[in-house]
Motif scaffolding. Sequence first.
Motif, PDB file in Angstrom:
ATOM      1  N   HIS A 193      43.433  24.748  35.706  1.00  0.00           N
ATOM      2  CA  HIS A 193      43.411  25.692  36.815  1.00  0.00           C
ATOM      3  C   HIS A 193      43.309  27.112  36.280  1.00  0.00           C
ATOM      4  N   LEU A 194      42.387  27.868  36.862  1.00  0.00           N
ATOM      5  CA  LEU A 194      42.134  29.230  36.411  1.00  0.00           C
ATOM      6  C   LEU A 194      43.151  30.175  37.036  1.00  0.00           C
ATOM      7  N   LEU A 195      43.948  30.780  36.189  1.00  0.00           N
ATOM      8  CA  LEU A 195      45.015  31.673  36.626  1.00  0.00           C
ATOM      9  C   LEU A 195      44.584  33.108  36.332  1.00  0.00           C
ATOM     10  N   VAL A 196      44.521  33.939  37.393  1.00  0.00           N
ATOM     11  CA  VAL A 196      44.023  35.307  37.243  1.00  0.00           C
ATOM     12  C   VAL A 196      45.008  36.272  37.906  1.00  0.00           C
ATOM     13  N   PRO A 197      45.401  37.352  37.230  1.00  0.00           N
ATOM     14  CA  PRO A 197      46.269  38.341  37.873  1.00  0.00           C
ATOM     15  C   PRO A 197      45.517  39.091  38.973  1.00  0.00           C
ATOM     16  N   LEU A 198      46.178  39.290  40.091  1.00  0.00           N
ATOM     17  CA  LEU A 198      45.662  40.112  41.176  1.00  0.00           C
ATOM     18  C   LEU A 198      46.444  41.420  41.158  1.00  0.00           C
ATOM     19  N   LEU A 199      45.769  42.507  40.810  1.00  0.00           N
ATOM     20  CA  LEU A 199      46.423  43.809  40.718  1.00  0.00           C
ATOM     21  C   LEU A 199      46.500  44.429  42.102  1.00  0.00           C
ATOM     22  N   ARG A 200      47.720  44.829  42.495  1.00  0.00           N
ATOM     23  CA  ARG A 200      47.935  45.400  43.830  1.00  0.00           C
ATOM     24  C   ARG A 200      48.507  46.807  43.694  1.00  0.00           C
ATOM     25  N   ASP A 201      48.054  47.702  44.564  1.00  0.00           N
ATOM     26  CA  ASP A 201      48.471  49.108  44.470  1.00  0.00           C
ATOM     27  C   ASP A 201      49.916  49.318  44.911  1.00  0.00           C
ATOM     28  N   ASP A 202      50.366  48.544  45.876  1.00  0.00           N
ATOM     29  CA  ASP A 202      51.681  48.798  46.472  1.00  0.00           C
ATOM     30  C   ASP A 202      52.700  47.715  46.158  1.00  0.00           C
ATOM     31  N   ALA A 203      52.430  46.886  45.182  1.00  0.00           N
ATOM     32  CA  ALA A 203      53.336  45.780  44.857  1.00  0.00           C
ATOM     33  C   ALA A 203      53.053  45.297  43.445  1.00  0.00           C
ATOM     34  N   PRO A 204      53.977  44.538  42.857  1.00  0.00           N
ATOM     35  CA  PRO A 204      53.726  43.984  41.524  1.00  0.00           C
ATOM     36  C   PRO A 204      52.482  43.093  41.510  1.00  0.00           C
ATOM     37  N   SER A 205      51.906  42.940  40.345  1.00  0.00           N
ATOM     38  CA  SER A 205      50.755  42.042  40.196  1.00  0.00           C
ATOM     39  C   SER A 205      51.148  40.623  40.600  1.00  0.00           C
ATOM     40  N   LEU A 206      50.154  39.859  40.995  1.00  0.00           N
ATOM     41  CA  LEU A 206      50.390  38.514  41.506  1.00  0.00           C
ATOM     42  C   LEU A 206      49.503  37.541  40.743  1.00  0.00           C
ATOM     43  N   LEU A 207      50.102  36.492  40.187  1.00  0.00           N
ATOM     44  CA  LEU A 207      49.320  35.464  39.503  1.00  0.00           C
ATOM     45  C   LEU A 207      48.682  34.547  40.538  1.00  0.00           C
ATOM     46  N   VAL A 208      47.357  34.475  40.512  1.00  0.00           N
ATOM     47  CA  VAL A 208      46.611  33.706  41.503  1.00  0.00           C
ATOM     48  C   VAL A 208      45.951  32.506  40.829  1.00  0.00           C
ATOM     49  N   ASP A 209      46.239  31.327  41.336  1.00  0.00           N
ATOM     50  CA  ASP A 209      45.556  30.101  40.909  1.00  0.00           C
ATOM     51  C   ASP A 209      44.277  30.007  41.738  1.00  0.00           C
ATOM     52  N   ARG A 210      43.152  30.381  41.131  1.00  0.00           N
ATOM     53  CA  ARG A 210      41.895  30.423  41.875  1.00  0.00           C
ATOM     54  C   ARG A 210      41.294  29.037  42.068  1.00  0.00           C
ATOM     55  N   GLY A 211      41.758  28.045  41.312  1.00  0.00           N
ATOM     56  CA  GLY A 211      41.250  26.694  41.470  1.00  0.00           C
ATOM     57  C   GLY A 211      40.921  26.042  40.148  1.00  0.00           C
ATOM     58  N   TRP A 212      40.387  24.818  40.256  1.00  0.00           N
ATOM     59  CA  TRP A 212      40.102  23.987  39.076  1.00  0.00           C
ATOM     60  C   TRP A 212      38.779  24.393  38.449  1.00  0.00           C
ATOM     61  N   VAL A 213      38.764  24.414  37.116  1.00  0.00           N
ATOM     62  CA  VAL A 213      37.530  24.630  36.365  1.00  0.00           C
ATOM     63  C   VAL A 213      37.488  23.626  35.217  1.00  0.00           C
ATOM     64  N   PRO A 214      36.307  23.113  34.865  1.00  0.00           N
ATOM     65  CA  PRO A 214      36.223  22.223  33.695  1.00  0.00           C
ATOM     66  C   PRO A 214      36.418  23.011  32.414  1.00  0.00           C
ATOM     67  N   LEU A 215      36.982  22.367  31.418  1.00  0.00           N
ATOM     68  CA  LEU A 215      37.191  23.048  30.150  1.00  0.00           C
ATOM     69  C   LEU A 215      35.868  23.355  29.449  1.00  0.00           C
ATOM     70  N   GLU A 216      34.883  22.512  29.682  1.00  0.00           N
ATOM     71  CA  GLU A 216      33.552  22.743  29.125  1.00  0.00           C
ATOM     72  C   GLU A 216      32.530  22.590  30.243  1.00  0.00           C
ATOM     73  N   SER A 217      31.834  23.662  30.562  1.00  0.00           N
ATOM     74  CA  SER A 217      30.856  23.620  31.642  1.00  0.00           C
ATOM     75  C   SER A 217      29.814  24.713  31.448  1.00  0.00           C
ATOM     76  N   ARG A 218      28.589  24.394  31.849  1.00  0.00           N
ATOM     77  CA  ARG A 218      27.518  25.384  31.815  1.00  0.00           C
ATOM     78  C   ARG A 218      27.346  26.062  33.168  1.00  0.00           C
ATOM     79  N   VAL A 219      28.113  25.596  34.151  1.00  0.00           N
ATOM     80  CA  VAL A 219      28.042  26.215  35.477  1.00  0.00           C
ATOM     81  C   VAL A 219      28.822  27.520  35.445  1.00  0.00           C
ATOM     82  N   PRO A 220      28.231  28.624  35.894  1.00  0.00           N
ATOM     83  CA  PRO A 220      28.941  29.906  35.845  1.00  0.00           C
ATOM     84  C   PRO A 220      30.131  29.928  36.792  1.00  0.00           C
TER      85      PRO A 220
END
Length: 228
Positions: A86-113
Amino acid sequence: MRRLLLPALVALPVLGVLLFLGTWQLQRMHWKNDLLAEIAAAEAAPAVPITLDPRPWTKVAATGRFDHAREALLGLEVRGAILGSHLLVPLLRDDAPSLLVDRGWVPLESRVPIARPEGAVTVEGYIRPAESPGFFAATNDAAGRKFYSFVPAEIAEALGLPQIAPFGLVVLGPANGLPDPARTLPRPTNSHLGYAITWYGLALSLLGVFAVWARRRLREPACPPMQD
Protein backbone atom coordinates in the motif's frame (compact mmCIF):
# COMPACT_ATOMS: atom_id res chain seq x y z
CA MET A 1 -33.19 -40.63 43.10
CA ARG A 2 -30.30 -40.30 45.50
CA ARG A 3 -28.13 -42.11 42.94
CA LEU A 4 -28.68 -39.23 40.50
CA LEU A 5 -27.93 -36.43 42.93
CA LEU A 6 -24.14 -36.29 42.63
CA PRO A 7 -24.03 -36.65 38.80
CA ALA A 8 -26.72 -33.97 38.53
CA LEU A 9 -24.73 -31.61 40.74
CA VAL A 10 -21.74 -32.14 38.44
CA ALA A 11 -23.72 -31.68 35.20
CA LEU A 12 -25.66 -28.56 36.24
CA PRO A 13 -22.67 -26.17 36.37
CA VAL A 14 -21.48 -27.45 32.98
CA LEU A 15 -24.97 -26.91 31.57
CA GLY A 16 -25.03 -23.40 33.02
CA VAL A 17 -21.69 -22.52 31.43
CA LEU A 18 -22.82 -23.81 28.02
CA LEU A 19 -26.07 -21.82 28.19
CA PHE A 20 -24.19 -18.72 29.30
CA LEU A 21 -21.74 -18.99 26.39
CA GLY A 22 -24.58 -19.45 23.90
CA THR A 23 -26.46 -16.43 25.24
CA TRP A 24 -23.28 -14.35 25.24
CA GLN A 25 -22.68 -15.18 21.59
CA LEU A 26 -26.23 -14.11 20.74
CA GLN A 27 -25.62 -10.79 22.47
CA ARG A 28 -22.39 -10.41 20.53
CA MET A 29 -24.26 -11.17 17.31
CA HIS A 30 -26.79 -8.37 17.96
CA TRP A 31 -23.99 -5.96 18.82
CA LYS A 32 -22.10 -6.91 15.63
CA ASN A 33 -25.26 -6.50 13.53
CA ASP A 34 -25.71 -2.98 14.90
CA LEU A 35 -22.05 -2.20 14.17
CA LEU A 36 -22.34 -3.48 10.59
CA ALA A 37 -25.47 -1.40 10.07
CA GLU A 38 -23.63 1.66 11.38
CA ILE A 39 -20.72 1.00 9.01
CA ALA A 40 -23.08 0.58 6.05
CA ALA A 41 -24.84 3.85 6.89
CA ALA A 42 -21.52 5.69 7.19
CA GLU A 43 -20.39 4.24 3.88
CA ALA A 44 -23.53 5.43 2.10
CA ALA A 45 -23.43 8.90 3.68
CA PRO A 46 -21.28 11.72 2.29
CA ALA A 47 -17.85 12.28 3.80
CA VAL A 48 -17.63 14.80 6.63
CA PRO A 49 -14.80 17.32 7.06
CA ILE A 50 -11.93 15.82 9.02
CA THR A 51 -11.41 17.04 12.59
CA LEU A 52 -8.39 17.00 14.86
CA ASP A 53 -9.71 13.99 16.77
CA PRO A 54 -12.02 11.94 14.50
CA ARG A 55 -13.57 8.63 15.46
CA PRO A 56 -11.86 5.57 13.97
CA TRP A 57 -13.36 4.30 10.70
CA THR A 58 -15.28 7.56 10.13
CA LYS A 59 -15.70 8.54 6.48
CA VAL A 60 -14.03 11.94 6.09
CA ALA A 61 -12.62 14.38 3.54
CA ALA A 62 -9.23 16.09 3.93
CA THR A 63 -7.59 18.80 1.84
CA GLY A 64 -3.89 19.37 1.38
CA ARG A 65 -0.92 18.67 -0.90
CA PHE A 66 0.69 15.28 -1.38
CA ASP A 67 4.38 15.11 -0.53
CA HIS A 68 5.33 12.49 -3.13
CA ALA A 69 9.02 12.84 -2.26
CA ARG A 70 8.28 11.12 1.07
CA GLU A 71 6.33 8.13 -0.22
CA ALA A 72 6.53 4.87 1.73
CA LEU A 73 5.15 1.35 1.46
CA LEU A 74 2.93 -0.26 4.08
CA GLY A 75 2.49 -4.01 4.45
CA LEU A 76 2.47 -6.73 1.80
CA GLU A 77 -0.58 -7.96 -0.12
CA VAL A 78 -0.85 -10.51 -2.92
CA ARG A 79 -3.49 -9.92 -5.58
CA GLY A 80 -3.75 -12.78 -8.00
CA ALA A 81 -0.14 -13.70 -8.59
CA ILE A 82 1.20 -10.18 -8.05
CA LEU A 83 2.92 -9.10 -4.85
CA GLY A 84 2.21 -5.53 -3.86
CA SER A 85 1.97 -3.07 -1.02
CA HIS A 86 0.00 0.00 0.00
CA LEU A 87 1.33 3.38 -1.05
CA LEU A 88 1.60 5.65 1.97
CA VAL A 89 1.95 9.37 1.18
CA PRO A 90 1.99 12.35 3.58
CA LEU A 91 -0.74 14.92 2.98
CA LEU A 92 0.59 18.34 3.97
CA ARG A 93 -2.10 20.58 5.48
CA ASP A 94 -1.82 24.30 6.22
CA ASP A 95 -3.98 24.34 9.34
CA ALA A 96 -3.24 20.94 10.86
CA PRO A 97 -0.48 18.34 11.24
CA SER A 98 0.46 16.28 8.21
CA LEU A 99 -1.67 13.22 7.59
CA LEU A 100 -0.44 9.82 6.40
CA VAL A 101 -2.69 8.76 3.53
CA ASP A 102 -2.96 5.18 2.28
CA ARG A 103 -3.65 5.92 -1.39
CA GLY A 104 -4.16 2.24 -2.24
CA TRP A 105 -2.46 -0.91 -3.47
CA VAL A 106 0.44 -0.84 -5.92
CA PRO A 107 2.48 -3.77 -7.28
CA LEU A 108 6.07 -3.91 -6.16
CA GLU A 109 7.16 -4.28 -9.77
CA SER A 110 5.06 -2.66 -12.49
CA ARG A 111 5.48 -0.75 -15.72
CA VAL A 112 2.12 0.95 -15.26
CA PRO A 113 2.64 4.56 -14.15
CA ILE A 114 1.39 5.63 -10.73
CA ALA A 115 -0.78 8.75 -10.62
CA ARG A 116 0.76 11.51 -8.49
CA PRO A 117 -1.51 14.56 -8.43
CA GLU A 118 0.14 17.91 -7.81
CA GLY A 119 -1.22 20.96 -6.02
CA ALA A 120 -4.17 21.11 -3.66
CA VAL A 121 -6.29 17.96 -3.54
CA THR A 122 -9.26 16.78 -1.51
CA VAL A 123 -9.22 13.09 -0.67
CA GLU A 124 -12.05 11.04 0.78
CA GLY A 125 -11.59 7.93 2.86
CA TYR A 126 -11.91 6.47 6.32
CA ILE A 127 -9.91 7.07 9.47
CA ARG A 128 -7.43 4.33 10.29
CA PRO A 129 -6.23 4.24 13.91
CA ALA A 130 -2.64 3.58 14.83
CA GLU A 131 -1.58 0.00 15.51
CA SER A 132 0.32 -1.62 18.34
CA PRO A 133 2.81 -4.01 16.71
CA GLY A 134 2.48 -7.55 17.99
CA PHE A 135 5.31 -9.77 19.16
CA PHE A 136 5.49 -11.51 15.77
CA ALA A 137 5.15 -8.34 13.65
CA ALA A 138 7.70 -7.95 10.87
CA THR A 139 10.52 -5.47 11.49
CA ASN A 140 10.10 -2.14 9.73
CA ASP A 141 12.74 -1.07 7.22
CA ALA A 142 12.85 2.63 8.05
CA ALA A 143 15.81 3.33 5.75
CA GLY A 144 14.05 1.66 2.82
CA ARG A 145 10.71 3.27 3.75
CA LYS A 146 8.98 -0.10 4.06
CA PHE A 147 6.71 -0.51 7.06
CA TYR A 148 4.67 -3.45 8.28
CA SER A 149 2.87 -1.86 11.23
CA PHE A 150 0.96 1.40 11.04
CA VAL A 151 2.54 3.54 13.75
CA PRO A 152 2.25 7.17 12.51
CA ALA A 153 4.85 8.66 14.88
CA GLU A 154 7.46 6.05 13.94
CA ILE A 155 6.76 6.39 10.22
CA ALA A 156 6.86 10.20 10.43
CA GLU A 157 10.24 10.10 12.14
CA ALA A 158 11.64 7.88 9.40
CA LEU A 159 10.22 10.18 6.68
CA GLY A 160 11.49 13.33 8.37
CA LEU A 161 8.06 14.81 9.05
CA PRO A 162 8.06 17.28 11.97
CA GLN A 163 4.37 16.89 12.82
CA ILE A 164 1.96 14.08 12.08
CA ALA A 165 -1.62 13.23 13.01
CA PRO A 166 -1.86 10.19 15.34
CA PHE A 167 -4.11 8.41 12.81
CA GLY A 168 -4.18 7.79 9.07
CA LEU A 169 -6.60 8.12 6.17
CA VAL A 170 -7.37 5.24 3.80
CA VAL A 171 -8.60 6.51 0.44
CA LEU A 172 -11.95 5.23 -0.84
CA GLY A 173 -12.71 5.25 -4.53
CA PRO A 174 -13.29 3.30 -7.75
CA ALA A 175 -10.61 1.43 -9.66
CA ASN A 176 -8.89 3.93 -11.92
CA GLY A 177 -5.31 2.91 -12.52
CA LEU A 178 -2.69 2.94 -9.79
CA PRO A 179 -2.79 3.22 -6.85
CA ASP A 180 -5.88 1.02 -6.48
CA PRO A 181 -7.85 2.46 -3.52
CA ALA A 182 -10.15 0.67 -1.09
CA ARG A 183 -13.76 0.23 -2.24
CA THR A 184 -15.52 -0.12 1.10
CA LEU A 185 -15.04 0.49 4.78
CA PRO A 186 -13.58 -2.52 6.63
CA ARG A 187 -16.18 -4.84 8.10
CA PRO A 188 -15.65 -7.30 10.97
CA THR A 189 -16.73 -10.88 10.51
CA ASN A 190 -19.98 -11.97 12.16
CA SER A 191 -19.85 -15.68 13.00
CA HIS A 192 -21.53 -15.40 16.38
CA LEU A 193 -24.75 -17.18 15.34
CA GLY A 194 -22.76 -20.30 14.47
CA TYR A 195 -20.95 -20.13 17.80
CA ALA A 196 -24.27 -19.71 19.66
CA ILE A 197 -25.74 -22.73 17.88
CA THR A 198 -22.64 -24.74 18.82
CA TRP A 199 -22.88 -23.89 22.53
CA TYR A 200 -26.63 -24.45 22.69
CA GLY A 201 -26.17 -27.70 20.77
CA LEU A 202 -23.62 -28.89 23.31
CA ALA A 203 -26.03 -27.98 26.12
CA LEU A 204 -28.81 -29.96 24.45
CA SER A 205 -26.46 -32.90 23.91
CA LEU A 206 -25.49 -32.83 27.57
CA LEU A 207 -29.16 -32.95 28.58
CA GLY A 208 -29.79 -35.84 26.19
CA VAL A 209 -26.82 -37.86 27.40
CA PHE A 210 -27.73 -37.25 31.05
CA ALA A 211 -31.37 -38.21 30.44
CA VAL A 212 -30.40 -41.52 28.77
CA TRP A 213 -27.88 -42.29 31.49
CA ALA A 214 -30.34 -41.41 34.27
CA ARG A 215 -33.05 -43.61 32.75
CA ARG A 216 -30.72 -46.59 32.63
CA ARG A 217 -29.43 -45.84 36.10
CA LEU A 218 -32.94 -45.81 37.58
CA ARG A 219 -33.71 -49.15 35.98
CA GLU A 220 -30.77 -50.79 37.71
CA PRO A 221 -31.60 -52.58 40.95
CA ALA A 222 -30.38 -50.87 44.05
CA CYS A 223 -27.39 -52.52 45.68
CA PRO A 224 -28.39 -54.47 48.80
CA PRO A 225 -26.93 -53.30 52.07
CA MET A 226 -23.78 -55.07 53.18
CA GLN A 227 -24.25 -57.70 55.86
CA ASP A 228 -21.81 -58.80 58.54
